[in-house]
Scaffold this motif. Structure first.
Motif, PDB file in Angstrom:
ATOM      1  N   GLN A  34     -11.052  25.614  -9.477  1.00  0.00           N
ATOM      2  CA  GLN A  34      -9.770  25.754  -8.802  1.00  0.00           C
ATOM      3  C   GLN A  34      -9.929  25.691  -7.289  1.00  0.00           C
ATOM      4  OE1 GLN A  34      -8.354  29.443 -10.497  1.00  0.00           O
ATOM      5  NE2 GLN A  34      -7.075  28.358 -11.987  1.00  0.00           N
ATOM      6  N   LEU A  35     -11.022  26.271  -6.773  1.00  0.00           N
ATOM      7  CA  LEU A  35     -11.268  26.233  -5.334  1.00  0.00           C
ATOM      8  C   LEU A  35     -11.505  24.813  -4.882  1.00  0.00           C
ATOM      9  CD1 LEU A  35     -11.704  27.769  -2.689  1.00  0.00           C
ATOM     10  CD2 LEU A  35     -14.114  28.017  -3.319  1.00  0.00           C
ATOM     11  N   ARG A  36     -12.260  24.040  -5.683  1.00  0.00           N
ATOM     12  CA  ARG A  36     -12.526  22.650  -5.323  1.00  0.00           C
ATOM     13  C   ARG A  36     -11.247  21.831  -5.328  1.00  0.00           C
ATOM     14  NH1 ARG A  36     -13.252  18.055  -7.975  1.00  0.00           N
ATOM     15  NH2 ARG A  36     -13.169  19.053 -10.006  1.00  0.00           N
ATOM     16  N   LEU A  37     -10.426  22.033  -6.368  1.00  0.00           N
ATOM     17  CA  LEU A  37      -9.182  21.288  -6.452  1.00  0.00           C
ATOM     18  C   LEU A  37      -8.220  21.655  -5.337  1.00  0.00           C
ATOM     19  CD1 LEU A  37      -8.529  21.347 -10.310  1.00  0.00           C
ATOM     20  CD2 LEU A  37      -9.353  19.436  -8.939  1.00  0.00           C
ATOM     21  N   ALA A  38      -8.283  22.911  -4.894  1.00  0.00           N
ATOM     22  CA  ALA A  38      -7.378  23.353  -3.843  1.00  0.00           C
ATOM     23  C   ALA A  38      -7.656  22.624  -2.534  1.00  0.00           C
ATOM     24  CB  ALA A  38      -7.499  24.861  -3.653  1.00  0.00           C
ATOM     25  N   LYS A  39      -8.889  22.104  -2.389  1.00  0.00           N
ATOM     26  CA  LYS A  39      -9.251  21.418  -1.158  1.00  0.00           C
ATOM     27  C   LYS A  39      -8.787  19.963  -1.154  1.00  0.00           C
ATOM     28  CE  LYS A  39     -13.390  24.238  -0.314  1.00  0.00           C
ATOM     29  NZ  LYS A  39     -14.867  24.217  -0.166  1.00  0.00           N
ATOM     30  N   ALA A  40      -8.406  19.440  -2.326  1.00  0.00           N
ATOM     31  CA  ALA A  40      -7.961  18.053  -2.406  1.00  0.00           C
ATOM     32  C   ALA A  40      -6.588  17.915  -1.762  1.00  0.00           C
ATOM     33  CB  ALA A  40      -7.913  17.599  -3.860  1.00  0.00           C
ATOM     34  N   ALA A  41      -6.412  16.836  -1.006  1.00  0.00           N
ATOM     35  CA  ALA A  41      -5.130  16.593  -0.329  1.00  0.00           C
ATOM     36  C   ALA A  41      -4.707  15.151  -0.555  1.00  0.00           C
ATOM     37  CB  ALA A  41      -5.251  16.878   1.162  1.00  0.00           C
ATOM     38  N   THR A  42      -3.417  14.949  -0.685  1.00  0.00           N
ATOM     39  CA  THR A  42      -2.851  13.612  -0.886  1.00  0.00           C
ATOM     40  C   THR A  42      -2.283  13.086   0.428  1.00  0.00           C
ATOM     41  OG1 THR A  42      -2.297  14.103  -3.187  1.00  0.00           O
ATOM     42  CG2 THR A  42      -1.136  12.264  -2.157  1.00  0.00           C
ATOM     43  N   TYR A  43      -2.556  11.830   0.727  1.00  0.00           N
ATOM     44  CA  TYR A  43      -2.055  11.171   1.931  1.00  0.00           C
ATOM     45  C   TYR A  43      -1.174  10.001   1.493  1.00  0.00           C
ATOM     46  CZ  TYR A  43      -5.518  13.889   4.504  1.00  0.00           C
ATOM     47  OH  TYR A  43      -6.253  14.922   5.040  1.00  0.00           O
ATOM     48  N   THR A  44       0.073   9.999   1.943  1.00  0.00           N
ATOM     49  CA  THR A  44       1.031   8.983   1.538  1.00  0.00           C
ATOM     50  C   THR A  44       0.952   7.769   2.463  1.00  0.00           C
ATOM     51  OG1 THR A  44       2.518  10.682   0.680  1.00  0.00           O
ATOM     52  CG2 THR A  44       3.469   8.511   1.121  1.00  0.00           C
ATOM     53  N   VAL A  45       0.790   6.596   1.860  1.00  0.00           N
ATOM     54  CA  VAL A  45       0.672   5.351   2.629  1.00  0.00           C
ATOM     55  C   VAL A  45       2.007   5.000   3.282  1.00  0.00           C
ATOM     56  CG1 VAL A  45       0.285   2.862   2.443  1.00  0.00           C
ATOM     57  CG2 VAL A  45      -1.200   4.455   1.204  1.00  0.00           C
ATOM     58  N   ASP A  46       1.944   4.613   4.542  1.00  0.00           N
ATOM     59  CA  ASP A  46       3.120   4.166   5.280  1.00  0.00           C
ATOM     60  C   ASP A  46       3.181   2.639   5.203  1.00  0.00           C
ATOM     61  OD1 ASP A  46       5.132   3.512   7.002  1.00  0.00           O
ATOM     62  OD2 ASP A  46       4.295   4.543   8.748  1.00  0.00           O
ATOM     63  N   PRO A  47       4.092   2.072   4.409  1.00  0.00           N
ATOM     64  CA  PRO A  47       4.160   0.611   4.272  1.00  0.00           C
ATOM     65  C   PRO A  47       4.407  -0.113   5.588  1.00  0.00           C
ATOM     66  CG  PRO A  47       5.414   1.679   2.530  1.00  0.00           C
ATOM     67  CD  PRO A  47       5.058   2.752   3.531  1.00  0.00           C
ATOM     68  N   ALA A  48       5.118   0.540   6.516  1.00  0.00           N
ATOM     69  CA  ALA A  48       5.433  -0.109   7.792  1.00  0.00           C
ATOM     70  C   ALA A  48       4.193  -0.318   8.655  1.00  0.00           C
ATOM     71  CB  ALA A  48       6.465   0.717   8.550  1.00  0.00           C
ATOM     72  N   GLN A  49       3.196   0.542   8.500  1.00  0.00           N
ATOM     73  CA  GLN A  49       1.980   0.436   9.309  1.00  0.00           C
ATOM     74  C   GLN A  49       0.820  -0.204   8.548  1.00  0.00           C
ATOM     75  OE1 GLN A  49       1.009   3.767  12.089  1.00  0.00           O
ATOM     76  NE2 GLN A  49       2.448   4.933  10.849  1.00  0.00           N
ATOM     77  N   SER A  50       0.991  -0.390   7.262  1.00  0.00           N
ATOM     78  CA  SER A  50      -0.069  -0.937   6.426  1.00  0.00           C
ATOM     79  C   SER A  50       0.147  -2.433   6.218  1.00  0.00           C
ATOM     80  CB  SER A  50      -0.100  -0.215   5.075  1.00  0.00           C
ATOM     81  OG  SER A  50      -0.280   1.188   5.264  1.00  0.00           O
ATOM     82  N   THR A  51      -0.948  -3.184   6.060  1.00  0.00           N
ATOM     83  CA  THR A  51      -0.840  -4.638   5.919  1.00  0.00           C
ATOM     84  C   THR A  51      -1.797  -5.169   4.857  1.00  0.00           C
ATOM     85  OG1 THR A  51      -2.476  -4.997   7.676  1.00  0.00           O
ATOM     86  CG2 THR A  51      -0.150  -4.977   8.327  1.00  0.00           C
ATOM     87  N   ILE A  52      -1.376  -6.253   4.226  1.00  0.00           N
ATOM     88  CA  ILE A  52      -2.249  -7.026   3.338  1.00  0.00           C
ATOM     89  C   ILE A  52      -2.187  -8.471   3.816  1.00  0.00           C
ATOM     90  CG2 ILE A  52      -2.780  -7.706   0.972  1.00  0.00           C
ATOM     91  CD1 ILE A  52      -1.044  -5.375   0.017  1.00  0.00           C
ATOM     92  N   SER A  53      -3.296  -8.986   4.288  1.00  0.00           N
ATOM     93  CA  SER A  53      -3.367 -10.375   4.745  1.00  0.00           C
ATOM     94  C   SER A  53      -4.228 -11.168   3.767  1.00  0.00           C
ATOM     95  CB  SER A  53      -3.980 -10.457   6.145  1.00  0.00           C
ATOM     96  OG  SER A  53      -3.215  -9.704   7.068  1.00  0.00           O
ATOM     97  N   TRP A  54      -3.823 -12.411   3.492  1.00  0.00           N
ATOM     98  CA  TRP A  54      -4.600 -13.222   2.559  1.00  0.00           C
ATOM     99  C   TRP A  54      -5.006 -14.548   3.203  1.00  0.00           C
ATOM    100  CZ3 TRP A  54      -2.376 -17.940   1.681  1.00  0.00           C
ATOM    101  CH2 TRP A  54      -0.988 -18.039   1.804  1.00  0.00           C
TER     102      TRP A  54
END
Length: 221
Positions: A34-54
């Protein structure tokens, strides 16, 4: 008498500290998980700042373009990347090397969205889900510091992809960059619906590259 005082002191210490076992009768192993899991954090991707180039090459040249990110998230334990998923909106697929005003651009994009290539109407999204993350020992600042493996799904087909990635955490913001080479044959992507491997199909290279940039902000609890 002295022994009684020592026993009383020991019992008081156990009472004040909650005893030798975690509260509510949890085992030490469960408490550690439980202590290990409590340290996990989620980061939400910002589509406006993120890019996929091909980039895709062919006999007579090459084309460059973009696809917009729809959504995604990364998971970190402390400063260590542990997982993540992101989704690309294939309806936003564009070519950029000819310019938006060039009539050829629209024809090319429509062809790429057709069943010859990505069949966007039937498969409007592509996804990548991280399944394994391995830190690269001794990685210097700015260089890839992880080897990432995951499942890339396009056109309803899922294949494993492995590539180096550079991940940096600054405050509550994570930035991740990576470049990977994708074999189009794995995803039944063919030129003019030709049989894969024939002379007509070989007009385009078997692989195309993707440059990824993800910017994600820590999700409030």
């Amino acid at each position: 008498m002295q022994n009684n005082r020592l026993l009383s002191t020991a019992l008081a210490a156990l009472f004040l500290t909650g005893g030798l076992l975690p509260a509510t009768g949890e085992t030490p192993e469960k408490s550690t998980v439980q202590l290990r899991l409590a340290k996990a954090a989620t980061y939400t991707v910002d589509p406006a700042q993120s890019t996929i180039s091909w980039n895709a090459k062919k006999v007579t040249g090459e084309h460059n373009g973009i696809v917009k990110m729809a959504k995604g998230q990364l998971t970190l334990e402390g400063t260590k990347l542990t997982g993540g998923t992101f989704v690309a909106d294939m309806s936003t697929l564009r070519d950029v090397d000819k310019g938006e005003a060039n009539p050829f651009n629209e024809r090319l994009v429509n062809h790429l969205r057709s069943d010859d290539f990505f069949a966007v109407e039937k498969y409007p999204t592509s996804t990548f889900r991280i399944t394994s993350v391995k830190p690269i020992a001794g990685a210097r600042t700015g260089e890839p510091n992880y080897t990432v493996s995951g499942e890339l799904t396009m056109k309803g087909i899922t294949k494993t992809q492995t590539f180096p990635a550079t991940v940096n955490l600054s405050g509550d913001v994570v930035q991740a960059t990576a470049k990977l080479s994708v074999n189009r044959i794995d995803y039944d992507i063919k030129y003019r619906a030709a049989i894969i491997g024939t002379a007509a199909d070989k007009i385009i290279d078997d692989t195309f590259s993707l440059d990824l940039k993800l910017v994600a902000t820590k999700t409030p609890l």
